[in-house]
Design a protein around this motif. Structure first.
Motif, PDB file in Angstrom:
ATOM      1  N   LEU A  13       0.705  -1.211  -0.051  1.00 54.20           N
ATOM      2  CA  LEU A  13      -0.054   0.046   0.127  1.00 54.20           C
ATOM      3  C   LEU A  13       0.952   1.139   0.042  1.00 54.20           C
ATOM      4  CD1 LEU A  13      -2.710   1.308  -0.028  1.00 54.20           C
ATOM      5  CD2 LEU A  13      -2.867   1.191   2.675  1.00 54.20           C
ATOM      6  N   TRP A  14       1.926   1.147   0.715  1.00 46.91           N
ATOM      7  CA  TRP A  14       3.019   2.532   0.482  1.00 46.91           C
ATOM      8  C   TRP A  14       3.297   2.649  -0.555  1.00 46.91           C
ATOM      9  CZ3 TRP A  14       4.658   6.455   3.182  1.00 46.91           C
ATOM     10  CH2 TRP A  14       5.970   6.940   2.891  1.00 46.91           C
ATOM     11  N   HIS A  15       3.882   1.425  -1.341  1.00 45.56           N
ATOM     12  CA  HIS A  15       4.341   1.853  -2.751  1.00 45.56           C
ATOM     13  C   HIS A  15       3.145   2.232  -3.636  1.00 45.56           C
ATOM     14  CE1 HIS A  15       8.739   0.808  -2.436  1.00 45.56           C
ATOM     15  NE2 HIS A  15       8.414   0.169  -1.381  1.00 45.56           N
ATOM     16  N   VAL A  16       2.294   1.768  -3.532  1.00 41.64           N
ATOM     17  CA  VAL A  16       1.022   2.005  -4.497  1.00 41.64           C
ATOM     18  C   VAL A  16       0.679   3.569  -4.237  1.00 41.64           C
ATOM     19  CG1 VAL A  16      -1.481   1.397  -4.919  1.00 41.64           C
ATOM     20  CG2 VAL A  16       0.054  -0.204  -4.507  1.00 41.64           C
ATOM     21  N   THR A  17       0.494   4.018  -2.846  1.00 40.35           N
ATOM     22  CA  THR A  17       0.390   5.317  -2.757  1.00 40.35           C
ATOM     23  C   THR A  17       1.360   6.305  -3.224  1.00 40.35           C
ATOM     24  OG1 THR A  17      -0.909   4.519  -0.554  1.00 40.35           O
ATOM     25  CG2 THR A  17      -0.257   6.990  -0.575  1.00 40.35           C
ATOM     26  N   LEU A  18       2.659   5.942  -3.002  1.00 38.35           N
ATOM     27  CA  LEU A  18       3.658   6.746  -3.574  1.00 38.35           C
ATOM     28  C   LEU A  18       3.585   6.860  -4.985  1.00 38.35           C
ATOM     29  CD1 LEU A  18       6.578   5.524  -1.549  1.00 38.35           C
ATOM     30  CD2 LEU A  18       5.659   7.798  -1.220  1.00 38.35           C
ATOM     31  N   TRP A  20       0.799   6.564  -6.841  1.00 40.65           N
ATOM     32  CA  TRP A  20      -0.309   7.247  -7.187  1.00 40.65           C
ATOM     33  C   TRP A  20      -0.091   8.737  -6.997  1.00 40.65           C
ATOM     34  CZ3 TRP A  20      -3.546   9.751  -3.664  1.00 40.65           C
ATOM     35  CH2 TRP A  20      -4.860  10.295  -4.051  1.00 40.65           C
ATOM     36  N   GLN A  21       0.373   9.170  -5.805  1.00 37.21           N
ATOM     37  CA  GLN A  21       0.618  10.404  -5.475  1.00 37.21           C
ATOM     38  C   GLN A  21       1.607  11.310  -6.699  1.00 37.21           C
ATOM     39  OE1 GLN A  21       2.095  10.217  -1.655  1.00 37.21           O
ATOM     40  NE2 GLN A  21       0.293  10.588  -0.666  1.00 37.21           N
ATOM     41  N   HIS A  35      -1.026  18.827  -4.782  1.00 37.07           N
ATOM     42  CA  HIS A  35      -2.130  17.596  -4.572  1.00 37.07           C
ATOM     43  C   HIS A  35      -3.036  17.969  -3.204  1.00 37.07           C
ATOM     44  CE1 HIS A  35      -3.081  13.034  -4.302  1.00 37.07           C
ATOM     45  NE2 HIS A  35      -4.308  13.894  -4.346  1.00 37.07           N
ATOM     46  N   ASP A 118      -6.989   9.127 -12.296  1.00 38.65           N
ATOM     47  CA  ASP A 118      -7.357   8.125 -11.331  1.00 38.65           C
ATOM     48  C   ASP A 118      -7.618   6.670 -12.388  1.00 38.65           C
ATOM     49  OD1 ASP A 118      -6.800   9.100  -8.805  1.00 38.65           O
ATOM     50  OD2 ASP A 118      -9.009   9.314  -8.202  1.00 38.65           O
ATOM     51  N   LEU A 135     -11.320  -0.620   0.117  1.00 38.60           N
ATOM     52  CA  LEU A 135     -10.935   0.519   0.865  1.00 38.60           C
ATOM     53  C   LEU A 135     -11.615   1.423   1.612  1.00 38.60           C
ATOM     54  CD1 LEU A 135      -8.917   1.939  -2.549  1.00 38.60           C
ATOM     55  CD2 LEU A 135      -8.025   1.132  -0.519  1.00 38.60           C
ATOM     56  N   ALA A 139     -10.816   3.585   5.039  1.00 37.14           N
ATOM     57  CA  ALA A 139     -10.857   4.982   5.087  1.00 37.14           C
ATOM     58  C   ALA A 139     -11.713   5.392   6.196  1.00 37.14           C
ATOM     59  CB  ALA A 139     -11.354   5.486   3.591  1.00 37.14           C
TER      60      ALA A 139
END
Length: 141
Positions: A13-18, A20-21, A35, A118, A135, A139
């Motif tokens: 999730l950390w890598h996906v978030t980075l 995506w950001q 952002h 997205d 998700l 959230a």
């Protein structure tokens, strides 16, 4: 217990978030928005469209951002002419947030840009509805 990074949901999730950001930042750069600026502008715009003129705390809660950081970012958005802070007649210490016409036009365009980014980013997932269902509970915590 995960012994390998690719078996750790948090690490993935950390890598996906980075990733995506980075994609969102690149998509917003031509609009001269960070952002966080986008999230706060779009949140204020959505709330204004719903007939609300939120206070800073309410906007921060809606966006999930830190109140002090929100204040700093709102100042930048105000400096750009994208939103205005008006004294709340019911509490003169508080400010009500209203997106300007310029801010509304930019928010609408930015939402389109982010939704497109997205869609491109999450196209790699086989089932977007399943991803959303996974998700949402995370959230809501």
């Amino acid at each position: 217990m995960a012994h390998q990074p690719d078996e750790s949901p948090g690490f993935l999730l950390w890598h996906v978030t980075l990733r995506w950001q980075r994609e969102i930042a690149a998509a917003l750069a031509p609009l001269d928005l960070t952002h966080v600026q986008f999230v706060l502008l779009a949140s204020a715009w959505w709330l204004n469209q719903a007939g609300e003129a939120p206070r800073q705390h309410a906007l921060a809660a809606h966006a999930g951002t830190d109140v002090k950081m929100t204040s700093q970012v709102l100042q930048k958005l105000e400096d750009k002419g994208l939103l205005e802070r008006e004294v709340d007649p019911s509490d003169t210490r508080a400010k009500l947030l209203r997106v300007t016409d310029k801010g509304a036009a930019l928010a609408e365009r930015a939402v389109e840009v982010v939704e497109s980014a997205d869609a491109a980013f999450f196209a790699a997932t086989p089932d977007a509805k399943t991803l959303l269902s996974l998700l949402r509970p995370l959230a809501a915590r």
